[in-house]
Write a protein that holds these residues in place. Structure first.
Motif, PDB file in Angstrom:
ATOM      1  N   GLY A  76       0.789  -1.443  -0.003  1.00 34.24           N
ATOM      2  CA  GLY A  76       0.241   0.017   0.053  1.00 34.24           C
ATOM      3  C   GLY A  76       0.848   1.350  -0.031  1.00 34.24           C
ATOM      4  O   GLY A  76       0.421   2.243  -0.746  1.00 34.24           O
ATOM      5  N   TRP A  81      -1.641   3.646  -2.161  1.00 27.92           N
ATOM      6  CA  TRP A  81      -3.170   3.395  -2.307  1.00 27.92           C
ATOM      7  C   TRP A  81      -3.795   3.792  -1.124  1.00 27.92           C
ATOM      8  O   TRP A  81      -4.968   3.697  -0.910  1.00 27.92           O
ATOM      9  CB  TRP A  81      -3.304   1.747  -2.699  1.00 27.92           C
ATOM     10  CG  TRP A  81      -2.990   1.296  -3.769  1.00 27.92           C
ATOM     11  CD1 TRP A  81      -2.676   2.149  -4.900  1.00 27.92           C
ATOM     12  CD2 TRP A  81      -2.433   0.039  -4.340  1.00 27.92           C
ATOM     13  NE1 TRP A  81      -2.485   1.010  -5.981  1.00 27.92           N
ATOM     14  CE2 TRP A  81      -2.211  -0.173  -5.606  1.00 27.92           C
ATOM     15  CE3 TRP A  81      -2.370  -1.512  -3.403  1.00 27.92           C
ATOM     16  CZ2 TRP A  81      -1.976  -1.127  -6.123  1.00 27.92           C
ATOM     17  CZ3 TRP A  81      -1.978  -2.565  -4.073  1.00 27.92           C
ATOM     18  CH2 TRP A  81      -1.970  -2.447  -5.415  1.00 27.92           C
ATOM     19  N   TYR A  82      -2.856   4.107  -0.012  1.00 31.04           N
ATOM     20  CA  TYR A  82      -3.629   4.537   1.137  1.00 31.04           C
ATOM     21  C   TYR A  82      -4.371   5.821   0.873  1.00 31.04           C
ATOM     22  O   TYR A  82      -5.301   6.091   1.559  1.00 31.04           O
ATOM     23  CB  TYR A  82      -2.774   4.608   2.442  1.00 31.04           C
ATOM     24  CG  TYR A  82      -2.681   3.368   2.961  1.00 31.04           C
ATOM     25  CD1 TYR A  82      -3.281   2.861   3.994  1.00 31.04           C
ATOM     26  CD2 TYR A  82      -1.192   2.703   2.607  1.00 31.04           C
ATOM     27  CE1 TYR A  82      -2.928   1.406   4.655  1.00 31.04           C
ATOM     28  CE2 TYR A  82      -0.870   1.509   3.296  1.00 31.04           C
ATOM     29  CZ  TYR A  82      -1.744   0.897   4.153  1.00 31.04           C
ATOM     30  OH  TYR A  82      -1.483  -0.333   4.803  1.00 31.04           O
ATOM     31  N   PHE A  86     -11.034   2.829  -3.535  1.00 31.34           N
ATOM     32  CA  PHE A  86     -11.564   1.932  -4.453  1.00 31.34           C
ATOM     33  C   PHE A  86     -13.123   2.100  -4.618  1.00 31.34           C
ATOM     34  O   PHE A  86     -13.688   2.766  -4.012  1.00 31.34           O
ATOM     35  CB  PHE A  86     -11.099   0.637  -4.671  1.00 31.34           C
ATOM     36  CG  PHE A  86      -9.674   0.372  -4.431  1.00 31.34           C
ATOM     37  CD1 PHE A  86      -8.857   0.427  -5.586  1.00 31.34           C
ATOM     38  CD2 PHE A  86      -8.711   0.565  -3.399  1.00 31.34           C
ATOM     39  CE1 PHE A  86      -7.622   0.355  -5.667  1.00 31.34           C
ATOM     40  CE2 PHE A  86      -7.315   0.507  -3.453  1.00 31.34           C
ATOM     41  CZ  PHE A  86      -6.806   0.460  -4.482  1.00 31.34           C
ATOM     42  N   GLN A  90     -11.948   1.530   0.948  1.00 33.36           N
ATOM     43  CA  GLN A  90     -10.557   2.084   0.913  1.00 33.36           C
ATOM     44  C   GLN A  90      -9.350   0.976   1.221  1.00 33.36           C
ATOM     45  O   GLN A  90      -9.848  -0.012   2.017  1.00 33.36           O
ATOM     46  CB  GLN A  90     -10.451   3.175   2.096  1.00 33.36           C
ATOM     47  CG  GLN A  90     -11.395   4.231   1.707  1.00 33.36           C
ATOM     48  CD  GLN A  90     -11.391   5.250   2.804  1.00 33.36           C
ATOM     49  OE1 GLN A  90     -10.780   5.311   3.913  1.00 33.36           O
ATOM     50  NE2 GLN A  90     -11.910   6.571   2.538  1.00 33.36           N
ATOM     51  N   TYR A  91      -8.088   1.256   0.642  1.00 39.06           N
ATOM     52  CA  TYR A  91      -7.160   0.249   0.665  1.00 39.06           C
ATOM     53  C   TYR A  91      -6.817   0.330   2.292  1.00 39.06           C
ATOM     54  O   TYR A  91      -6.679  -0.892   2.853  1.00 39.06           O
ATOM     55  CB  TYR A  91      -5.897   0.701   0.157  1.00 39.06           C
ATOM     56  CG  TYR A  91      -4.899  -0.579   0.132  1.00 39.06           C
ATOM     57  CD1 TYR A  91      -4.909  -1.529  -0.521  1.00 39.06           C
ATOM     58  CD2 TYR A  91      -3.830  -0.346   1.022  1.00 39.06           C
ATOM     59  CE1 TYR A  91      -4.010  -2.536  -0.654  1.00 39.06           C
ATOM     60  CE2 TYR A  91      -2.990  -1.222   1.183  1.00 39.06           C
ATOM     61  CZ  TYR A  91      -3.058  -2.310   0.228  1.00 39.06           C
ATOM     62  OH  TYR A  91      -1.985  -3.339   0.174  1.00 39.06           O
ATOM     63  N   ASP A  92      -6.926   1.271   3.091  1.00 40.88           N
ATOM     64  CA  ASP A  92      -6.741   1.085   4.518  1.00 40.88           C
ATOM     65  C   ASP A  92      -7.818   0.274   5.292  1.00 40.88           C
ATOM     66  O   ASP A  92      -7.255  -0.545   6.027  1.00 40.88           O
ATOM     67  CB  ASP A  92      -6.762   2.571   4.989  1.00 40.88           C
ATOM     68  CG  ASP A  92      -6.417   2.412   6.786  1.00 40.88           C
ATOM     69  OD1 ASP A  92      -5.775   2.215   6.929  1.00 40.88           O
ATOM     70  OD2 ASP A  92      -7.597   3.078   7.266  1.00 40.88           O
ATOM     71  N   LEU A  94      -9.298  -2.151   3.516  1.00 45.90           N
ATOM     72  CA  LEU A  94      -8.835  -3.639   2.999  1.00 45.90           C
ATOM     73  C   LEU A  94      -7.695  -4.095   3.944  1.00 45.90           C
ATOM     74  O   LEU A  94      -7.690  -5.364   4.311  1.00 45.90           O
ATOM     75  CB  LEU A  94      -8.827  -3.687   1.698  1.00 45.90           C
ATOM     76  CG  LEU A  94      -8.364  -4.866   1.062  1.00 45.90           C
ATOM     77  CD1 LEU A  94      -9.575  -5.901   1.088  1.00 45.90           C
ATOM     78  CD2 LEU A  94      -8.083  -4.539  -0.480  1.00 45.90           C
ATOM     79  N   SER A  95      -6.796  -3.215   4.080  1.00 41.31           N
ATOM     80  CA  SER A  95      -5.428  -3.869   4.814  1.00 41.31           C
ATOM     81  C   SER A  95      -5.897  -4.198   6.106  1.00 41.31           C
ATOM     82  O   SER A  95      -5.118  -5.064   6.659  1.00 41.31           O
ATOM     83  CB  SER A  95      -4.468  -2.608   4.831  1.00 41.31           C
ATOM     84  OG  SER A  95      -4.885  -1.446   5.458  1.00 41.31           O
TER      85      SER A  95
END
Length: 208
Positions: A76, A81-82, A86, A90-92, A94-95
């Motif tokens: 990320g 991506w943070y 999407f 959010q990538y945060d 998802l992470s």
């Protein structure tokens, strides 16, 4: 001699805890070619300590899961991506979900192995629940680390905690990942236990 060994163990565990905390404090700013070897080094140090102290070898497959959890954050950071959202998540978010899901099987194995070593037998569901509670505690501690970074290491707030619901939202996605990982771990361990019992029954019937 025993007292010296115990003091060394406490010192090593304390040093590993402090080093791990500092690593998590800075992981959001480290490039992947820095965070990966540091994370791998910490994991190998943990595995060596557990092996030397308790004669338990953490499988490399589980170490791989923990390293993948580190890589989720590192990737990320690498692609930025943070700061992106999407279509649905959010990538945060998802992470947080992925990291929690990856860590649950590791903790389940550690809890089960530790209990077996000392002669305790607990239901698989209870082991998964205890592992769930442990990972949720770690997730809460990580949110405290984010607070320290945001409040004390930056001149302006909002660097890592974006809005009043950020922490609660992170924990919500942690819960989703933990629940998924715990359910998968339960199903896998339960199926293995059923299969082992079937093999034992088959062995008894053949011996008769």
């Amino acid at each position: 001699m025993d007292k010296l060994v115990k003091r060394f163990e406490l010192l090593f565990v304390f040093a590993l805890f402090v080093t791990g905390t500092l690593f998590l404090l800075r992981i959001a700013y480290l490039p992947i070619w820095v965070s990966t070897p540091i994370g791998l080094g910490l994991l190998l140090a943990l595995r060596s300590f557990v092996h030397l102290r308790y004669q338990i070898k953490i499988p490399f497959a589980l170490l791989t899961l923990m390293l993948l959890a580190i890589e989720v954050d590192a990737i990320g950071n690498l692609f930025g991506w943070y700061n992106q959202r999407f279509r649905f998540v959010q990538y945060d978010e998802l992470s947080h979900c992925l990291v929690s899901a990856l860590l649950i099987p590791v903790v389940v194995w550690l809890v089960q192995t530790g209990l077996n070593r000392y002669g305790y037998r607990l239901p698989i569901g209870l082991i998964c629940f205890l592992s769930f509670a442990t990972v949720f505690t770690l997730a809460g501690f990580y949110e405290v680390i984010e607070l320290w970074d945001d409040k004390y290491l930056h001149a302006e707030p909002g660097w890592r905690i974006h809005g009043s619901y950020d922490t609660a939202n992170d924990l919500q996605w942690d819960l989703l990942g933990m629940g998924t990982g715990a359910i998968v771990s339960y199903v896998v361990l339960r199926s293995r236990k059923v299969g082992l019992r079937a093999e034992q029954r088959g062995g008894r019937l053949r011996s008769q």
